[in-house]
Design an enzyme around this catalytic site. Structure first.
Site, PDB file in Angstrom:
ATOM      1  CD  GLU A 114      15.999  72.352  84.369  1.00  0.00           C
ATOM      2  OE1 GLU A 114      15.047  72.378  84.239  1.00  0.00           O
ATOM      3  OE2 GLU A 114      16.715  72.648  85.417  1.00  0.00           O
ATOM      4  CB  CYS A 127      24.590  74.196  88.513  1.00  0.00           C
ATOM      5  SG  CYS A 127      23.825  72.701  89.182  1.00  0.00           S
ATOM      6  CB  CYS A 134      16.830  62.141  89.427  1.00  0.00           C
ATOM      7  SG  CYS A 134      18.140  61.495  90.810  1.00  0.00           S
ATOM      8  CB  CYS A 138      15.158  64.320  96.950  1.00  0.00           C
ATOM      9  SG  CYS A 138      16.825  63.091  96.822  1.00  0.00           S
ATOM     10  CB  CYS A 141      14.631  67.341  94.542  1.00  0.00           C
ATOM     11  SG  CYS A 141      15.267  67.387  92.900  1.00  0.00           S
ATOM     12  N   GLY A 193      20.046  64.766  88.271  1.00  0.00           N
ATOM     13  CA  GLY A 193      20.524  63.516  88.645  1.00  0.00           C
ATOM     14  C   GLY A 193      21.387  63.175  89.717  1.00  0.00           C
ATOM     15  CD  GLU A 194      23.934  60.522  93.496  1.00  0.00           C
ATOM     16  OE1 GLU A 194      23.308  60.980  94.440  1.00  0.00           O
ATOM     17  OE2 GLU A 194      25.277  60.412  93.457  1.00  0.00           O
ATOM     18  CB  SER A 247      21.801  65.865  99.081  1.00  0.00           C
ATOM     19  OG  SER A 247      22.276  66.541  97.880  1.00  0.00           O
ATOM     20  CB  CYS A 367      18.046  71.048  90.544  1.00  0.00           C
ATOM     21  SG  CYS A 367      17.767  69.445  90.032  1.00  0.00           S
TER      22      CYS A 367
HETATM   23  S1  SF4 Z   1      18.297  65.385  91.454  1.00  0.00           S
HETATM   24 FE1  SF4 Z   1      19.328  65.150  93.421  1.00  0.00          FE
HETATM   25  S2  SF4 Z   1      18.217  66.178  94.909  1.00  0.00           S
HETATM   26 FE2  SF4 Z   1      16.983  65.688  93.160  1.00  0.00          FE
HETATM   27  S3  SF4 Z   1      15.905  63.570  93.408  1.00  0.00           S
HETATM   28 FE3  SF4 Z   1      17.898  63.262  92.269  1.00  0.00          FE
HETATM   29  S4  SF4 Z   1      19.504  63.024  93.885  1.00  0.00           S
HETATM   30 FE4  SF4 Z   1      17.606  63.762  94.822  1.00  0.00          FE
END
Ligand code: SF4
Length: 393
Positions: A114, A127, A134, A138, A141, A193-194, A247, A367
């Site tokens: 996305e 964004c 991911c 979290c 999320c 994603g991180e 975050s 997200c």
């Molecule tokens: S996308 Fe960002 S907020 Fe969501 S689980 Fe992954 S690191 Fe955490």
């Protein structure tokens, strides 16, 4: 919600990268130079050719080698035999009542990611995602409920910006007066994603995005948001040079362990020490602390006071984010009064504490939501049940 939504299922004639042709999008200048030489460009001309192709692709947004009119016909034909200029394919595009645009994009392997465009007064922020899914879970999320599939390539990251510019009609027209107002003026790596778990991919993509002869977004208009991958933080300043957001979301390890589980690996103190040492830190380049407001979880006055104590000495701004609820989410948004009281304590301690306006709620712009909703439409009941278990972990 009754706000008008438009949703197009686009069938644009864009191709995914195919075997045999090298996709130019996302190559750094050095990589492009090497690829042009390998394709038969004389070495002494290669630098000049890189400059020419670069301008066509990233300044003018041209996708067809035949349109690169300052190149000889034979050379255009050579390029077409070896290269392509391919972007992710737009699967769906939704436009919110507030102007937020959300794209679901398909990339090589049929995976979907996305990208969200958020227009604001005098600026616009894109964004972008850095991974499919991911690894971090979290708990607030939605993307965290989706398994990591793979890192995005630099081309797939740069491609998200180019898709948005296509959709917004933002490529310059030859001969037209220079327009200094940009629709996509800022870029945030805050999508799926991180980003620091895809460091090289993100770094190379940002090199392309920041290049002054192409997409030309300055490093100060790019913000990378990490959940706290401590070992990569200093490198971010040195090798990318963009602004940093974290975050943060909690003021005790106990709560942060639950909300941002990477905290079990690098706890609050370790993270804050790394941020204090961030090489680019200054009052004009503050670190943004993202703080999602969850009712009864992290939103007390005591939390606000602890937050101020924790970040003391770090040039910072705290973005308070009213939780964007998603179906099956284990949390609820804090009330407006609670968020304002929290913001007030931080503000009085000398920190900017803007409350982010929820955007694109009618199109589930938080997200990970669009991807999940689209997938749900394709899934069996058993898979949906499995999903909802995941969402409440
Ligand atoms: S996308 Fe960002 S907020 Fe969501 S689980 Fe992954 S690191 Fe955490």
């Amino acid at each position: 919600m009754s706000a008008p939504i438009t949703q197009d299922v686009l069938t644009l004639p864009r191709k995914l990268p195919e075997g045999g042709l090298t996709n130019i999008v996302g190559l750094t200048r050095d990589q492009l130079q090497a690829a042009l030489i390998a394709a038969g460009t004389p070495a002494r001309q290669a630098r000049m050719r890189v400059g020419q192709v670069w301008q066509w692709v990233y300044h003018w947004g041209v996708r067809d080698f035949a349109q690169m009119t300052n190149l000889a016909k034979d050379y255009r034909a050579l390029l077409a035999r070896h290269f392509e200029i391919a972007l992710p394919e737009v699967v769906t595009r939704q436009v919110s009542a507030d102007g937020t645009r959300k794209y679901l994009l398909r990339i090589a392997g049929g995976h979907e990611v996305e990208t969200v465009y958020i227009p604001e007064e005098g600026r616009g922020t894109l964004c972008v995602s850095s991974q499919v899914g991911c690894t971090l879970t979290c708990s607030f999320c939605h993307t965290g409920t989706q398994k990591l599939v793979r890192n995005l390539t630099p081309g797939e990251i740069v491609g998200q910006l180019m898709v948005a510019r296509d959709d917004l009609g933002e490529w310059p027209q030859p001969g037209a007066p220079k327009d200094e107002t940009r629709l996509v003026s800022n870029l945030v790596l805050m999508g799926m994603g991180e980003p620091l778990y895809n460091f090289e991919g993100v770094r190379d993509a940002m090199k392309v995005v920041m290049d002054g002869e192409g997409l030309s977004l300055s490093r100060r208009r790019i913000t990378l948001s990490t959940s706290g991958v401590v070992p990569e933080i200093a490198r971010t300043a040195e090798e990318i040079g963009c602004l940093l957001a974290v975050s943060f979301h909690a003021t005790t390890d106990d709560v942060r362990d639950r909300l941002v589980p990477i905290n079990r690996r690098w706890n609050i103190k370790t993270l804050l020490d790394a941020l204090r040492d961030y090489p680019r830190l200054s009052n004009s380049e503050r670190i943004t602390f993202e703080y999602v407001m969850l009712d009864g979880v992290n939103d007390s006055d005591a939390d606000a006071r602890r937050l101020v104590q924790l970040i003391r000495g770090i040039p910072a701004k705290i973005n308070l984010i009213p939780f964007n609820e998603w179906p099956g989410a284990p949390y609820q948004r804090s009330s407006r009064e609670r968020i304002e009281a929290f913001a007030d304590i931080i503000y009085k301690a000398g920190y900017a504490s803007p409350i982010r306006t929820p955007r694109g709620e009618d199109i589930m712009a938080a997200c990970g939501q669009l991807k999940s909703a689209t997938e749900r439409g394709r899934k069996s009941k058993a898979e949906i049940a499995a999903d909802s278990r995941l969402q409440t972990h």
